[in-house]
Design a protein around this motif. Structure first.
Motif, short mmCIF file in Angstrom:
data_model
loop_
_atom_site.label_atom_id
_atom_site.label_comp_id
_atom_site.label_asym_id
_atom_site.label_seq_id
_atom_site.Cartn_x
_atom_site.Cartn_y
_atom_site.Cartn_z
N ALA A 39 -15.36 12.82 -54.13
CA ALA A 39 -14.32 13.67 -54.73
C ALA A 39 -12.97 13.42 -54.06
CB ALA A 39 -14.72 15.14 -54.62
N ALA A 40 -13.01 13.19 -52.74
CA ALA A 40 -11.76 12.96 -52.00
C ALA A 40 -11.06 11.68 -52.48
CB ALA A 40 -12.05 12.89 -50.50
N TRP A 41 -11.85 10.64 -52.82
CA TRP A 41 -11.24 9.38 -53.28
C TRP A 41 -10.49 9.55 -54.60
CZ3 TRP A 41 -10.15 5.76 -50.15
CH2 TRP A 41 -10.99 5.43 -49.09
N SER A 42 -10.91 10.51 -55.42
CA SER A 42 -10.23 10.67 -56.71
C SER A 42 -8.81 11.19 -56.50
CB SER A 42 -11.03 11.61 -57.61
OG SER A 42 -11.00 12.91 -57.06
N ARG A 43 -8.55 11.72 -55.30
CA ARG A 43 -7.19 12.20 -55.01
C ARG A 43 -6.32 11.12 -54.36
NH1 ARG A 43 -10.50 16.73 -53.74
NH2 ARG A 43 -10.51 16.30 -51.50
N VAL A 44 -6.92 9.97 -54.09
CA VAL A 44 -6.15 8.87 -53.49
C VAL A 44 -5.58 8.01 -54.62
CG1 VAL A 44 -6.28 6.78 -52.05
CG2 VAL A 44 -7.59 8.83 -51.42
N PRO A 45 -4.25 7.87 -54.69
CA PRO A 45 -3.68 7.10 -55.79
C PRO A 45 -4.03 5.61 -55.70
CG PRO A 45 -1.98 7.71 -54.21
CD PRO A 45 -3.23 8.39 -53.77
#
Lengths: 83, 152
Positions: free
Chosen positions: B144-150
């Motif tokens: 889930a955290a990676w989905s916030r990384v552009p």
């Protein structure tokens, strides 16, 4: 219709075999799970907690609502632990 | 892009050298190696099971995502299955990018996705105990955290 079902890891151990072909009218993964749950003790133990199980339909991760087609491959397994 | 699923051991240094030789445009190369760990001191072996019809495609999908997200020049994933004893190499990833940040992030991303989206299951076997390795709730949180990384 006929479905090819595969089981992996502890789901396989509880069900008692790694693959089978079943004749069913289940429209979705959830329908199929309901049928399997009622079949025998092994399946009841394997599918007791669906939040602990993942499903893939034709090798793509799916959900309980995923629709099933004739001769598709349905795989049940615990959360993956690669790496 | 290379993905390999195999039972046999592989030579890490040969793999890294071959990978590096192919990526002329890269200025950074990052690798990760996963090893069978024996926390209890009594582990006989780890049995890794996988879903052969799905594994290769799942690895390719994850690798393509990593290459696109971080603009990697190339990536390599090798994952073993079968019986592995403590200290044996389970798997490796390598990423090549123009700069180190993307190479590190790409390798980290690959590992997070391999952990919970590649169809492998590990069973730890000791003399008097057998146990399936369980996924952790932090594994899903990592994705889930990676989905916030552009995108790079």
């Amino acid at each position: 219709m006929k479905l090819n079902i595969l089981y992996f890891a502890w789901v396989r151990e509880r069900v008692g075999h790694s693959r089978e072909t079943v004749e069913t009218d289940a429209a979705t993964v959830a329908d199929l799970v309901v049928e399997l749950l009622q079949r025998d003790e092994g399946c009841a133990a394997a599918f007791a907690d669906m939040s602990a199980i993942c499903v893939a339909v034709d090798q793509e991760l799916g959900e309980l609502t995923t629709h099933l087609k004739d001769s598709c491959e349905v795989a049940f397994f615990p959360p993956m632990t690669g790496g | 892009m290379v993905t390999r699923v195999q039972e046999a051991a592989f030579d890490f240094s040969v793999e890294v050298n071959n990978f590096q030789a192919k990526v002329k445009s890269a200025g950074a190369l990052v690798t990760f190696t996963g090893i069978v760990r024996d926390d209890s001191g009594g582990l006989d072996y780890m049995h890794i099971e996988h879903y052969p019809a799905m594994t290769e495609a799942a690895l390719q999908k994850i690798e393509t995502q990593a290459i696109n997200k971080f603009g990697l020049e190339d990536a390599l994933v090798i994952h073993r299955y079968g019986i592995l004893t403590p200290g044996e190499t389970i798997m490796m990833v390598a990423t090549a990018a123009r700069h180190r940040k993307d190479a590190f992030a790409g390798a980290d991303y690959l590992m997070d996705y391999l952990k919970s989206r590649a169809p492998f299951w590990k069973k730890e076997v000791s003399k008097d105990h057998t146990e399936w390795v369980q996924a952790k709730s932090t594994d899903e949180a990592a994705l889930a955290a990676w989905s916030r990384v552009p995108k790079a």
